[in-house]
Design an enzyme around this catalytic site. Structure first.
Site, PDB file in Angstrom:
ATOM      1  N   GLY A  13       0.784  -1.236   0.000  1.00 52.07           N
ATOM      2  CA  GLY A  13       0.000   0.000   0.000  1.00 52.07           C
ATOM      3  C   GLY A  13       0.811   1.279   0.000  1.00 52.07           C
ATOM      4  O   GLY A  13       0.312   2.328   0.417  1.00 52.07           O
ATOM      5  N   THR A  14       2.042   1.235  -0.527  1.00 54.80           N
ATOM      6  CA  THR A  14       2.805   2.495  -0.567  1.00 54.80           C
ATOM      7  C   THR A  14       2.165   3.486  -1.536  1.00 54.80           C
ATOM      8  O   THR A  14       2.159   4.688  -1.271  1.00 54.80           O
ATOM      9  CB  THR A  14       4.296   2.279  -0.930  1.00 54.80           C
ATOM     10  OG1 THR A  14       4.402   1.743  -2.245  1.00 54.80           O
ATOM     11  CG2 THR A  14       4.976   1.356   0.060  1.00 54.80           C
ATOM     12  N   ASN A  15       1.635   3.002  -2.642  1.00 55.21           N
ATOM     13  CA  ASN A  15       0.931   3.915  -3.553  1.00 55.21           C
ATOM     14  C   ASN A  15      -0.318   4.475  -2.883  1.00 55.21           C
ATOM     15  O   ASN A  15      -0.613   5.664  -3.019  1.00 55.21           O
ATOM     16  CB  ASN A  15       0.552   3.204  -4.853  1.00 55.21           C
ATOM     17  CG  ASN A  15       1.674   3.220  -5.867  1.00 55.21           C
ATOM     18  OD1 ASN A  15       1.961   4.243  -6.481  1.00 55.21           O
ATOM     19  ND2 ASN A  15       2.345   2.081  -6.025  1.00 55.21           N
ATOM     20  N   ARG A  66     -21.744  -7.303  -4.459  1.00 59.61           N
ATOM     21  CA  ARG A  66     -22.757  -6.408  -3.871  1.00 59.61           C
ATOM     22  C   ARG A  66     -22.307  -5.756  -2.570  1.00 59.61           C
ATOM     23  O   ARG A  66     -22.528  -4.547  -2.395  1.00 59.61           O
ATOM     24  CB  ARG A  66     -24.082  -7.163  -3.678  1.00 59.61           C
ATOM     25  CG  ARG A  66     -24.843  -7.308  -4.991  1.00 59.61           C
ATOM     26  CD  ARG A  66     -26.062  -8.165  -4.847  1.00 59.61           C
ATOM     27  NE  ARG A  66     -25.689  -9.532  -4.482  1.00 59.61           N
ATOM     28  CZ  ARG A  66     -26.545 -10.540  -4.383  1.00 59.61           C
ATOM     29  NH1 ARG A  66     -27.827 -10.338  -4.602  1.00 59.61           N
ATOM     30  NH2 ARG A  66     -26.124 -11.745  -4.063  1.00 59.61           N
ATOM     31  N   ASN A 103      -6.357   1.699 -13.116  1.00 62.10           N
ATOM     32  CA  ASN A 103      -5.369   0.796 -12.539  1.00 62.10           C
ATOM     33  C   ASN A 103      -3.978   1.290 -12.921  1.00 62.10           C
ATOM     34  O   ASN A 103      -3.815   2.003 -13.921  1.00 62.10           O
ATOM     35  CB  ASN A 103      -5.580  -0.612 -13.104  1.00 62.10           C
ATOM     36  CG  ASN A 103      -4.591  -1.628 -12.545  1.00 62.10           C
ATOM     37  OD1 ASN A 103      -4.281  -1.619 -11.350  1.00 62.10           O
ATOM     38  ND2 ASN A 103      -4.078  -2.493 -13.402  1.00 62.10           N
ATOM     39  N   HIS A 105      -0.111  -0.276 -13.681  1.00 64.74           N
ATOM     40  CA  HIS A 105       0.637  -1.510 -13.908  1.00 64.74           C
ATOM     41  C   HIS A 105       2.116  -1.159 -14.043  1.00 64.74           C
ATOM     42  O   HIS A 105       2.457  -0.198 -14.744  1.00 64.74           O
ATOM     43  CB  HIS A 105       0.125  -2.209 -15.175  1.00 64.74           C
ATOM     44  CG  HIS A 105       0.757  -3.549 -15.369  1.00 64.74           C
ATOM     45  ND1 HIS A 105       0.328  -4.672 -14.694  1.00 64.74           N
ATOM     46  CD2 HIS A 105       1.819  -3.935 -16.112  1.00 64.74           C
ATOM     47  CE1 HIS A 105       1.095  -5.692 -15.031  1.00 64.74           C
ATOM     48  NE2 HIS A 105       2.005  -5.273 -15.896  1.00 64.74           N
ATOM     49  N   ASP A 146      -5.466  -5.890 -17.262  1.00 68.54           N
ATOM     50  CA  ASP A 146      -4.463  -5.030 -17.912  1.00 68.54           C
ATOM     51  C   ASP A 146      -4.795  -4.677 -19.366  1.00 68.54           C
ATOM     52  O   ASP A 146      -3.894  -4.374 -20.145  1.00 68.54           O
ATOM     53  CB  ASP A 146      -3.067  -5.685 -17.872  1.00 68.54           C
ATOM     54  CG  ASP A 146      -2.614  -5.969 -16.448  1.00 68.54           C
ATOM     55  OD1 ASP A 146      -3.004  -5.207 -15.540  1.00 68.54           O
ATOM     56  OD2 ASP A 146      -1.882  -6.940 -16.256  1.00 68.54           O
ATOM     57  N   GLU A 175       5.768   5.792 -10.149  1.00 70.86           N
ATOM     58  CA  GLU A 175       4.367   5.691  -9.709  1.00 70.86           C
ATOM     59  C   GLU A 175       4.021   6.814  -8.737  1.00 70.86           C
ATOM     60  O   GLU A 175       2.984   7.470  -8.874  1.00 70.86           O
ATOM     61  CB  GLU A 175       4.116   4.316  -9.069  1.00 70.86           C
ATOM     62  CG  GLU A 175       4.304   3.193 -10.058  1.00 70.86           C
ATOM     63  CD  GLU A 175       3.972   1.819  -9.506  1.00 70.86           C
ATOM     64  OE1 GLU A 175       3.532   0.977 -10.304  1.00 70.86           O
ATOM     65  OE2 GLU A 175       4.161   1.580  -8.303  1.00 70.86           O
TER      66      GLU A 175
HETATM   67  C1  GAR Z   1       2.844  -1.356  -7.719  1.00 75.31           C
HETATM   68  O1  GAR Z   1       4.120  -1.340  -8.302  1.00 75.31           O
HETATM   69  C2  GAR Z   1       1.789  -1.551  -8.781  1.00 75.31           C
HETATM   70  O2  GAR Z   1       2.130  -0.998 -10.020  1.00 75.31           O
HETATM   71  C3  GAR Z   1       1.748  -3.044  -8.866  1.00 75.31           C
HETATM   72  O3  GAR Z   1       1.839  -3.496  -7.543  1.00 75.31           O
HETATM   73  C4  GAR Z   1       2.667  -2.580  -6.827  1.00 75.31           C
HETATM   74  C5  GAR Z   1       1.982  -2.267  -5.520  1.00 75.31           C
HETATM   75  O4  GAR Z   1       2.854  -1.595  -4.641  1.00 75.31           O
HETATM   76  N1  GAR Z   1       0.532  -3.499  -9.517  1.00 75.31           N
HETATM   77  C6  GAR Z   1       0.471  -4.582 -10.273  1.00 75.31           C
HETATM   78  O5  GAR Z   1       1.439  -5.298 -10.468  1.00 75.31           O
HETATM   79  C7  GAR Z   1      -0.885  -4.844 -10.892  1.00 75.31           C
HETATM   80  N2  GAR Z   1      -0.815  -5.873 -11.899  1.00 75.31           N
HETATM   81  P1  GAR Z   1       2.295  -0.895  -3.340  1.00 75.31           P
HETATM   82  O6  GAR Z   1       1.376  -1.887  -2.623  1.00 75.31           O
HETATM   83  O7  GAR Z   1       3.506  -0.589  -2.517  1.00 75.31           O
HETATM   84  O8  GAR Z   1       1.556   0.333  -3.763  1.00 75.31           O
END
Ligand code: GAR
Length: 191
Positions: A13-15, A66, A103, A105, A146, A175
């Site tokens: 969950g850093t993003n 739901r 999303n 990626h 994707d 990101e």
């Molecule tokens: C991110 O790099 C995101 O792009 C990737 O998971 C990571 C989550 O990092 N998503 C995918 O690979 C989706 N197919 P985070 O939990 O630290 O935000």
């Protein structure tokens, strides 16, 4: 009153944290809810620490959709952001947010995308293929992993001595730099 955003995340969950902090500072929208499909996901702790309501739904609840939809509606969610969300979004939820669900990626789609391609697996595949460049893709979410329409892509180099970890760190930096502002522009364009 500004628009409400929900973030769907499955792991660290850093993003999610970066997006929550961005909108808290800018005030151009608000992260009103975090949803996860993994009870142990660290994103739940991050949301708690930031005083953002966060809910876990189990596999059956995600398959049904739901309960998820009800939570989104109860929190007045206008726009949905996937940030490291590794499950399928149920059709009823998808259809409730047409052009309002995005999303991110960690590669330059259509390369290195599809089911099972997430996180370090993507970076390993990029390195194994000898790519000179990688990056991020921000795209609308649809029924296929994707494959939704691409909104923006940003690139970074792949260096000769990269490991999946060093490449992941470079991609994460991209990101953090771009995802919040792309979300902001899309949310501000909502009617
Ligand atoms: C991110 O790099 C995101 O792009 C990737 O998971 C990571 C989550 O990092 N998503 C995918 O690979 C989706 N197919 P985070 O939990 O630290 O935000």
């Amino acid at each position: 009153m500004g628009k409400n955003i929900a973030i769907l995340a499955s792991g660290n969950g850093t993003n999610a944290e970066n997006i929550i902090r961005y909108f808290r500072e800018k005030g151009t929208a608000r992260v009103a809810l975090v949803l996860t499909n993994r009870q142990a996901a660290y994103v739940l702790q991050r949301a708690r620490d930031l005083d953002v309501p966060a809910l876990y739904f189990n596999k059956g609840e995600w398959a049904d959709g739901r309960p998820v939809l009800q939570a989104l509606q109860a929190h007045g969610v206008d726009f949905v952001v996937l940030a490291g969300f590794l499950a399928r979004v149920p059709d009823n939820v998808l259809h409730a947010y047409p052009q309002r669900m995005v999303n991110i990626h960690p590669s330059l789609l259509p390369k290195f995308g599809g089911k099972g391609m997430y996180g370090d697996r993507v970076h390993q595949a990029v390195l194994a293929a000898g790519e000179a460049e990688s990056g991020i893709t921000i795209h609308y979410t649809n029924e296929q992993y994707d494959e939704g329409a691409i909104i923006r892509q940003y690139t970074c180099p792949v260096l000769p001595d990269d490991t999946p970890d060093t490449l992941a760190a470079r991609v994460h930096t991209l990101e953090y730099a771009h995802y919040p502002e792309v979300i902001e522009a899309l949310v501000q364009a909502l009617p």
